[in-house]
Design an enzyme around this catalytic site. Structure first.
Site, PDB file in Angstrom:
ATOM      1  N   TYR A 461      54.232 -23.086   7.572  1.00  0.00           N
ATOM      2  CA  TYR A 461      53.400 -23.957   6.627  1.00  0.00           C
ATOM      3  C   TYR A 461      54.386 -24.163   5.338  1.00  0.00           C
ATOM      4  CZ  TYR A 461      49.342 -22.963   9.446  1.00  0.00           C
ATOM      5  OH  TYR A 461      48.508 -22.919  10.454  1.00  0.00           O
ATOM      6  N   HIS A 522      52.791 -17.408  16.138  1.00  0.00           N
ATOM      7  CA  HIS A 522      52.192 -18.878  16.113  1.00  0.00           C
ATOM      8  C   HIS A 522      51.987 -19.650  17.541  1.00  0.00           C
ATOM      9  CE1 HIS A 522      52.001 -21.807  12.543  1.00  0.00           C
ATOM     10  NE2 HIS A 522      51.088 -22.206  13.529  1.00  0.00           N
TER      11      HIS A 522
HETATM   12  P1  NAP Z   1      40.232 -28.809   9.327  1.00  0.00           P
HETATM   13  O1  NAP Z   1      40.026 -27.628   8.601  1.00  0.00           O
HETATM   14  O2  NAP Z   1      39.661 -28.989  10.364  1.00  0.00           O
HETATM   15  O3  NAP Z   1      40.071 -30.151   8.416  1.00  0.00           O
HETATM   16  C1  NAP Z   1      40.644 -30.097   7.159  1.00  0.00           C
HETATM   17  C2  NAP Z   1      40.301 -31.613   6.645  1.00  0.00           C
HETATM   18  O4  NAP Z   1      38.432 -31.422   6.332  1.00  0.00           O
HETATM   19  C3  NAP Z   1      40.813 -31.713   5.180  1.00  0.00           C
HETATM   20  O5  NAP Z   1      41.100 -33.141   5.264  1.00  0.00           O
HETATM   21  C4  NAP Z   1      39.502 -31.373   4.130  1.00  0.00           C
HETATM   22  O6  NAP Z   1      39.735 -32.454   3.136  1.00  0.00           O
HETATM   23  C5  NAP Z   1      38.566 -31.687   5.115  1.00  0.00           C
HETATM   24  N1  NAP Z   1      37.231 -30.867   4.657  1.00  0.00           N
HETATM   25  C6  NAP Z   1      37.466 -29.492   4.353  1.00  0.00           C
HETATM   26  N2  NAP Z   1      35.909 -29.023   4.066  1.00  0.00           N
HETATM   27  C7  NAP Z   1      35.372 -30.020   3.972  1.00  0.00           C
HETATM   28  C8  NAP Z   1      33.976 -30.576   3.585  1.00  0.00           C
HETATM   29  N3  NAP Z   1      33.156 -29.268   3.331  1.00  0.00           N
HETATM   30  N4  NAP Z   1      33.535 -31.691   3.818  1.00  0.00           N
HETATM   31  C9  NAP Z   1      34.357 -32.813   4.217  1.00  0.00           C
HETATM   32  N5  NAP Z   1      35.631 -32.724   4.413  1.00  0.00           N
HETATM   33  C10 NAP Z   1      36.089 -31.167   4.306  1.00  0.00           C
HETATM   34  O7  NAP Z   1      41.788 -28.735   9.498  1.00  0.00           O
HETATM   35  P2  NAP Z   1      43.225 -27.953   9.056  1.00  0.00           P
HETATM   36  O8  NAP Z   1      43.035 -27.564   7.740  1.00  0.00           O
HETATM   37  O9  NAP Z   1      44.254 -28.508   9.550  1.00  0.00           O
HETATM   38  O10 NAP Z   1      42.989 -26.746   9.640  1.00  0.00           O
HETATM   39  C11 NAP Z   1      42.282 -25.484   9.265  1.00  0.00           C
HETATM   40  C12 NAP Z   1      43.460 -24.451   9.263  1.00  0.00           C
HETATM   41  O11 NAP Z   1      43.762 -23.896  10.555  1.00  0.00           O
HETATM   42  C13 NAP Z   1      44.676 -24.812   8.844  1.00  0.00           C
HETATM   43  O12 NAP Z   1      44.753 -25.056   7.341  1.00  0.00           O
HETATM   44  C14 NAP Z   1      45.579 -23.544   9.259  1.00  0.00           C
HETATM   45  O13 NAP Z   1      45.124 -22.528   8.526  1.00  0.00           O
HETATM   46  C15 NAP Z   1      45.077 -23.335  10.631  1.00  0.00           C
HETATM   47  N6  NAP Z   1      45.859 -24.154  11.652  1.00  0.00           N
HETATM   48  C16 NAP Z   1      46.635 -23.271  12.557  1.00  0.00           C
HETATM   49  C17 NAP Z   1      47.118 -23.884  13.708  1.00  0.00           C
HETATM   50  C18 NAP Z   1      47.837 -22.927  14.539  1.00  0.00           C
HETATM   51  O14 NAP Z   1      48.406 -23.430  15.446  1.00  0.00           O
HETATM   52  N7  NAP Z   1      47.499 -21.605  14.428  1.00  0.00           N
HETATM   53  C19 NAP Z   1      47.230 -25.276  13.786  1.00  0.00           C
HETATM   54  C20 NAP Z   1      46.594 -25.989  12.771  1.00  0.00           C
HETATM   55  C21 NAP Z   1      45.616 -25.358  11.855  1.00  0.00           C
HETATM   56  P3  NAP Z   1      39.679 -31.971   1.508  1.00  0.00           P
HETATM   57  O15 NAP Z   1      41.206 -31.292   1.202  1.00  0.00           O
HETATM   58  O16 NAP Z   1      39.383 -33.298   0.994  1.00  0.00           O
HETATM   59  O17 NAP Z   1      38.627 -30.945   1.611  1.00  0.00           O
END
Ligand code: NAP
Length: 683
Positions: A461, A522
């Protein structure tokens, strides 16, 4: 069964050591009718060794052949030949193990149609099947003349040894061609020298038929190896709940039964799934056709691994035209349940009762009275049925093992879960993928100020420095301690995993928090095992506290876990209502590993559709919360840790408010029904 056989290895081991130290080369103990456990008798009876013309003195297996012959474990194929290159049949292997066990008398044992009564192997085959050493094929056959492959032979011996766990890594070049059910056994055999002489260029050739000389060598090493002197564990009753469910009704009951009994759960999965048209009983549908065809045996896609370990089997099915679906007949034909306690449970909203015709498949099983339940049957009713059955008590060892590996429970008061590493981890956190620079620092600090205590980052990241800075500042500004905050980071495939020590240290340096609470791989990679082992060393040094994996599924875990010493504490995979991983989550949880979901809100670009989903927003309205909160709570109630990503302080705060409402079973079921198997990223 596996526990009962342990004693023979120790007794024979003692016998062989005495024989080897107290006899001259020409005088060795005789045991014409198998190994006698009475060492005094072995010492007093001696005879001259017969040499086999086809076992040259310098052959790598010569000593082993002599040993097996002297101790009555194997005999020649004639008075002068041993046939070391000949293949080993299942009947031969059963006979050897029977001899090694002291040739115990056999009563009430299954009789197989392909075993000739009174033959040299008939008792051994019955004994092996009765004790779960080698199961019959079902349909009344044992496969007496079928050859045994190398992986089968090793697995059978491993079972006899009590299925010892092995954490050492085996140097095996054709690892991927070994069946997953045989891998632990092969690791064990290799680590204990049982395969010495059998591996050319580190190849195991698992599917090759094993030869008599190789078996002699394997048994010789096994019996003369101290590593096999395991403490005897009490015998006990392990329980399996096996079920077929076409519409989910039987599954609900089966899951509750597995929880009630602490048993293992096995879904009988049809090779060709049943569609709703297949189940439309008012038409000429597939289900009707099968029920009317006595020979119908729908194929099953999966198998119970090591049925021999279970003493009790509960079999569940829906009632179709008053009978068990034909796939249950397929199941019963596939396994030998002789000697086991068996009961069926069936589901039907109306009439019907257990299909007693099933008993005919397993005449030597101890059948208990079955019961019919409705889909919504509560746990108390199931518990009453189980108590009335008076099932064999699980042994303390089995119960302890089951509880050690049981699903880690979320504590909704402390909002934490205890990991298998002994550390506690918060069950909701902040994901930092796509947060950079000042936005990342302020978002992490905003989360910590809102009570979030779990932060997920990764080398990939590119924001570990910002995360570290935010944590350090928050500790200072909010009066927190380092131990209050749980930070996860990950190392990436390719050059990072190729140079793991360097990459791990780089993560520690960038975060600059003294230690990291958890480090994950990862993704799977060609160097993943080595990289994980490097992380294990950092755990030993106290620089990492817990380890985990990301983007690992069932097959990957089956291959990976036997090769590492520290069981991962966590697996982080994509999980949201449109991609639920319902097969994978329970598998991981049953290993005592916590599951964490990434993209809980669908991931950027997909959140609008998911948050706007009618079902989810309807449930949100009913509870007076947001769609995001419903989804996060649904995860928590499934035992999945959530790490939503956000740079919006209001969202971050909202995403922590998950503990003042509870989704009903109906809410959960409606969200469960939204699964589309729709992945939102490639890995
Ligand atoms: P996510 O959590 O599914 O979605 C994030 C999106 O949701 C952002 O656009 C955010 O916008 C919005 N959001 C968050 N809370 C909200 C709420 N209460 N109401 C409305 N919208 C909301 O996707 P992600 O952040 O990509 O994934 C979560 C975490 O998983 C990542 O940050 C990372 O740490 C981890 N991850 C790991 C892998 C892996 O391969 N291990 C892959 C992908 C992700 P706002 O900023 O406007 O709130």
């Amino acid at each position: 069964m596996k526990k009962r056989l342990l004693s023979f290895s120790m007794a024979v081991c003692m016998v062989c050591l005495m024989a080897m130290t107290s006899c001259s080369a020409a005088e060795i103990p005789a045991a014409s009718s198998g190994v006698d456990m009475d060492s005094a008798k072995l010492k007093s009876e001696t005879r001259t060794v017969s040499t086999f013309s086809d076992v040259p003195a310098g052959a790598w297996y010569a000593e082993a052949v002599n040993y097996c012959q002297q101790n009555g474990i194997m005999s020649g194929t004639s008075s002068t030949t041993f046939s070391p290159e000949a293949t080993l049949t299942r009947a031969m292997l059963a006979t050897m193990l029977h001899h090694m066990s002291g040739t115990p008398a056999v009563s009430d044992a299954p009789v197989f149609t392909d075993a000739v009564a009174g033959s040299w192997y008939s008792d051994a085959v019955s004994w092996a099947a009765k004790n779960g050493v080698i199961s019959g094929y079902g349909g009344g056959t044992f496969g007496v003349n079928d050859p045994t492959t190398r992986e089968q032979a090793v697995t059978i011996l491993w079972r006899c040894a009590g299925e010892p766990e092995i954490t050492a890594t085996a140097d095996i070049s054709d690892l991927s061609s070994i069946s997953s059910w045989a891998r632990a056994a092969v690791y064990w055999a290799n680590a204990n020298g049982l395969l010495d002489g059998m591996m050319e260029n580190s190849r195991f050739d698992p599917k090759e038929t094993i030869k008599r000389g190789e078996v002699a060598s394997m048994l010789y090493h096994y019996l003369s190896n101290d590593a096999n002197s395991h403490p005897e564990l009490p015998a006990g009753g392990k329980l399996l709940v096996a079920y077929f469910s076409a519409t989910g009704t039987t599954r609900t009951v089966a899951e509750k039964l597995a929880e009630t009994t602490g048993g293992d759960l096995f879904e009988i999965v049809p090779a060709q799934p049943y569609t709703s048209a297949d189940l439309n009983y008012n038409t000429d549908c597939r289900a009707n056709a099968e029920q009317n065809d006595p020979s119908a045996r729908p194929a099953i896609a999966n198998t119970v691994e090591n049925m021999g370990q279970y003493d009790t089997v509960l079999i569940g099915y829906p009632i179709w035209w008053g009978r068990a679906p034909k796939i249950i007949h397929t199941f019963l034909e596939a396994y030998d349940l002789s000697g086991k306690t068996v009961a069926t449970f069936c589901t039907s909203g109306g009439s019907g009762h257990e299909d007693a015709t099933l008993h005919d498949y397993e005449p030597n099983a101890n059948w208990l009275e079955g019961r019919r339940f409705t889909g919504g049957t509560d746990r108390n009713t199931l518990e009453e049925w189980i108590s009335a059955l008076d099932l064999p008590e699980p042994s303390p060892a089995v119960a302890a093992a089951a509880s050690a590996a049981s699903k880690a429970d979320f504590n909704f008061d402390t909002k934490r879960v205890t990991l298998n590493s002994g550390y506690e981890m918060p069950i909701n956190g902040l994901g930092t993928y796509s947060l950079h620079g000042e936005t990342c620092v302020s978002s992490v600090k905003s989360a910590l100020a809102s009570g979030v205590r779990l932060i997920d980052t990764a080398s990939a990241y590119g924001n570990e420095e910002e995360v570290g800075q935010a944590v350090r500042e928050a500790i200072e500004e909010l009066g927190l301690k380092r131990e209050d905050i749980f930070v996860i980071t990950k190392i990436y495939p390719g050059s990072e995993m190729a140079n793991p020590e360097q990459s791990i240290q780089a993560c520690l340096d960038r975060l600059d928090l003294g230690y990291v609470d958890m480090m994950l791989l990862h993704h799977p990679d060609q160097n993943d095992v080595n990289a994980y082992r490097a992380m294990e060393k950092f755990v030993e040094d106290g620089k990492i506290r817990s380890l985990g994996l990301s983007n690992w599924y069932v097959e990957e875990l089956e291959e990976f876990l036997p090769q590492v010493s520290i069981t991962p504490a966590l697996v982080q995979n994509e999980i949201h209502p449109y991609y639920q991983e319902n097969d994978v989550i329970p598998y991981i949880q049953d290993l005592g590993i916590v599951v964490q979901g990434w993209y809980p809100l669908g991931g950027r670009g997909h959140t609008a559709e998911l948050l706007g989903d009618e079902v989810i927003s309807g449930i949100a309205t009913a509870h007076g919360v947001s769609s995001a909160q419903v989804i996060l709570r649904w995860n928590l109630q499934k035992g999945v840790v959530v790490i939503p990503g956000s740079s919006n302080p209001d969202h971050i705060k909202e995403n922590t408010e998950l503990y003042d409402f509870t989704l009903t079973d109906g809410d959960m079921a409606r969200i469960n029904a939204l699964d589309r198997n729709e992945k939102h990223d490639w890995y």
